[in-house]
Design an enzyme around this catalytic site. Structure first.
Site, PDB file in Angstrom:
ATOM      1  N   GLU A 199     -87.789  44.354  28.865  1.00 25.20           N
ATOM      2  CA  GLU A 199     -87.144  44.825  27.406  1.00 25.20           C
ATOM      3  C   GLU A 199     -88.086  44.151  26.469  1.00 25.20           C
ATOM      4  O   GLU A 199     -88.574  42.965  26.415  1.00 25.20           O
ATOM      5  CB  GLU A 199     -85.747  44.307  27.265  1.00 25.20           C
ATOM      6  CG  GLU A 199     -84.740  45.505  27.401  1.00 25.20           C
ATOM      7  CD  GLU A 199     -84.807  46.358  26.068  1.00 25.20           C
ATOM      8  OE1 GLU A 199     -85.660  46.572  25.531  1.00 25.20           O
ATOM      9  OE2 GLU A 199     -83.662  47.149  26.108  1.00 25.20           O
ATOM     10  N   ASP A 200     -88.000  44.810  25.180  1.00 20.55           N
ATOM     11  CA  ASP A 200     -89.037  44.218  24.215  1.00 20.55           C
ATOM     12  C   ASP A 200     -88.217  43.181  23.687  1.00 20.55           C
ATOM     13  O   ASP A 200     -88.653  42.077  23.219  1.00 20.55           O
ATOM     14  CB  ASP A 200     -89.141  45.159  23.180  1.00 20.55           C
ATOM     15  CG  ASP A 200     -87.798  46.341  22.637  1.00 20.55           C
ATOM     16  OD1 ASP A 200     -86.910  46.146  23.493  1.00 20.55           O
ATOM     17  OD2 ASP A 200     -88.239  47.188  21.839  1.00 20.55           O
ATOM     18  N   ASP A 232     -80.701  41.790  21.465  1.00 19.83           N
ATOM     19  CA  ASP A 232     -80.138  41.539  20.390  1.00 19.83           C
ATOM     20  C   ASP A 232     -78.611  41.285  20.426  1.00 19.83           C
ATOM     21  O   ASP A 232     -78.565  40.118  20.862  1.00 19.83           O
ATOM     22  CB  ASP A 232     -80.564  42.733  19.416  1.00 19.83           C
ATOM     23  CG  ASP A 232     -80.047  42.580  17.824  1.00 19.83           C
ATOM     24  OD1 ASP A 232     -79.262  41.564  17.511  1.00 19.83           O
ATOM     25  OD2 ASP A 232     -80.307  43.351  17.041  1.00 19.83           O
ATOM     26  N   PHE A 248     -84.904  40.977  11.398  1.00 22.98           N
ATOM     27  CA  PHE A 248     -85.426  42.123  12.024  1.00 22.98           C
ATOM     28  C   PHE A 248     -87.093  42.052  12.166  1.00 22.98           C
ATOM     29  O   PHE A 248     -87.860  41.761  11.176  1.00 22.98           O
ATOM     30  CB  PHE A 248     -85.251  43.248  10.986  1.00 22.98           C
ATOM     31  CG  PHE A 248     -85.419  44.571  11.701  1.00 22.98           C
ATOM     32  CD1 PHE A 248     -84.519  45.171  12.568  1.00 22.98           C
ATOM     33  CD2 PHE A 248     -86.484  45.413  11.467  1.00 22.98           C
ATOM     34  CE1 PHE A 248     -84.683  46.479  13.123  1.00 22.98           C
ATOM     35  CE2 PHE A 248     -86.830  46.594  12.057  1.00 22.98           C
ATOM     36  CZ  PHE A 248     -86.079  46.909  13.124  1.00 22.98           C
ATOM     37  N   ARG A 273     -95.155  50.113  15.870  1.00 20.45           N
ATOM     38  CA  ARG A 273     -95.322  49.831  17.341  1.00 20.45           C
ATOM     39  C   ARG A 273     -96.858  49.360  17.823  1.00 20.45           C
ATOM     40  O   ARG A 273     -97.068  48.642  18.779  1.00 20.45           O
ATOM     41  CB  ARG A 273     -94.861  51.014  18.536  1.00 20.45           C
ATOM     42  CG  ARG A 273     -93.252  51.409  18.021  1.00 20.45           C
ATOM     43  CD  ARG A 273     -93.185  52.574  19.251  1.00 20.45           C
ATOM     44  NE  ARG A 273     -91.814  53.084  19.279  1.00 20.45           N
ATOM     45  CZ  ARG A 273     -90.567  52.477  19.393  1.00 20.45           C
ATOM     46  NH1 ARG A 273     -90.627  51.113  19.857  1.00 20.45           N
ATOM     47  NH2 ARG A 273     -89.490  53.329  19.402  1.00 20.45           N
TER      48      ARG A 273
HETATM   49  P1  IMP Z   1     -79.145  45.370  21.703  1.00 22.27           P
HETATM   50  O1  IMP Z   1     -78.507  46.525  22.447  1.00 22.27           O
HETATM   51  O2  IMP Z   1     -78.303  45.030  20.398  1.00 22.27           O
HETATM   52  O3  IMP Z   1     -79.393  44.113  22.390  1.00 22.27           O
HETATM   53  O4  IMP Z   1     -80.496  45.955  21.129  1.00 22.27           O
HETATM   54  C1  IMP Z   1     -81.589  46.185  21.851  1.00 22.27           C
HETATM   55  C2  IMP Z   1     -82.486  47.230  21.337  1.00 22.27           C
HETATM   56  O5  IMP Z   1     -82.287  47.495  19.891  1.00 22.27           O
HETATM   57  C3  IMP Z   1     -83.755  46.892  21.537  1.00 22.27           C
HETATM   58  O6  IMP Z   1     -84.506  47.186  22.748  1.00 22.27           O
HETATM   59  C4  IMP Z   1     -84.688  47.262  20.398  1.00 22.27           C
HETATM   60  O7  IMP Z   1     -85.072  48.627  20.598  1.00 22.27           O
HETATM   61  C5  IMP Z   1     -83.529  47.160  19.260  1.00 22.27           C
HETATM   62  N1  IMP Z   1     -83.939  46.133  18.258  1.00 22.27           N
HETATM   63  C6  IMP Z   1     -83.065  45.050  18.274  1.00 22.27           C
HETATM   64  N2  IMP Z   1     -83.260  44.186  17.316  1.00 22.27           N
HETATM   65  C7  IMP Z   1     -84.493  44.685  16.577  1.00 22.27           C
HETATM   66  C8  IMP Z   1     -85.475  44.465  15.981  1.00 22.27           C
HETATM   67  O8  IMP Z   1     -85.473  43.211  15.474  1.00 22.27           O
HETATM   68  N3  IMP Z   1     -86.815  45.208  15.699  1.00 22.27           N
HETATM   69  C9  IMP Z   1     -86.759  46.131  16.248  1.00 22.27           C
HETATM   70  N4  IMP Z   1     -85.950  46.676  17.180  1.00 22.27           N
HETATM   71  C10 IMP Z   1     -84.930  45.849  17.461  1.00 22.27           C
HETATM   72 MG    MG Z   2     -85.849  48.529  23.277  1.00 20.34          MG
END
Ligand code: IMP
Ligand code: MG
Length: 180
Positions: A104-105, A108, A157, A170
């Protein structure tokens, strides 16, 4: 204003993590994974789009036999994570009895990874672990064990190195954080 500040859509971002540090951290992660998965032929599942650069730079440094496949989840809108369940698309590999490492990137709230792990577990893999480029521990809303993390960051962010803000950013080699 810092000359290296960039504008994407309506937001300004300033340099946060340079490519050299990102690569150094990914190299360390690759060494650890290569040691811990020796003899296991792990299957990396890279979550598109955000993990494409991370996956490429990590896999180049993994020194054991391994495989990679790419999956997609429903898309992410704007700057806030949605709590919706995202469906896994494009998983054609049989993961039964495989050692799976999700790439995963960023983690969050953890909704995405939590949900993805549940969908993968239903297919009876030998194991599932998560390797994430970034982790925002303050945002986690699930009891998640993200086994491999290149860097933990505050609740800002960020864009670049695969991560986007509504589609842009990206391609950037470095990671930038929003100027608030
Ligand atoms: P989660 O489900 O809240 O953990 O969100 C995960 C996804 O939200 C990541 O795979 C990203 O695609 C996106 N995301 C969360 N935070 C960021 C950020 O700071 N920048 C860009 N994308 C984010
Ligand atoms: Mg993602």
């Amino acid at each position: 204003m810092n000359s290296r500040t960039i504008t994407l859509h309506d937001c300004e971002f300033s340099p946060y993590l340079y490519e050299e540090e990102i690569i150094a951290r990914i190299s360390f992660m690759a060494e650890t994974i290569s040691r811990e998965y020796a003899g296991k032929n792990p299957l990396f599942l890279a979550v598109l789009n955000g993990s494409f650069m991370f996956a490429a730079d990590l896999l180049k440094r993994v020194t054991i036999p391994c495989e990679i496949a790419f999956i997609r989840l429903s898309s992410y809108q704007d700057m806030e994570s949605t709590g919706k369940v995202k469906e896994v698309l494009g998983l054609t590999e049989d993961i039964h009895s495989r050692h799976v490492i999700v790439l995963e990137d960023i983690v969050d709230t953890g909704h995405t990874v939590h949900n993805l792990i549940n969908q993968l577990q239903a297919k009876s893999p030998a194991s599932v672990q998560v390797a994430s480029l970034l982790l925002k521990p303050d945002c986690l809303q699930h009891k998640l064990d993200v086994k491999y993390v290149a860097k933990t960051i505050p609740n800002d962010f960020v864009v670049g190195y695969g991560l986007d803000y509504n589609g842009l950013g990206r391609n950037l080699r470095d990671i930038y954080k929003i100027v608030s």
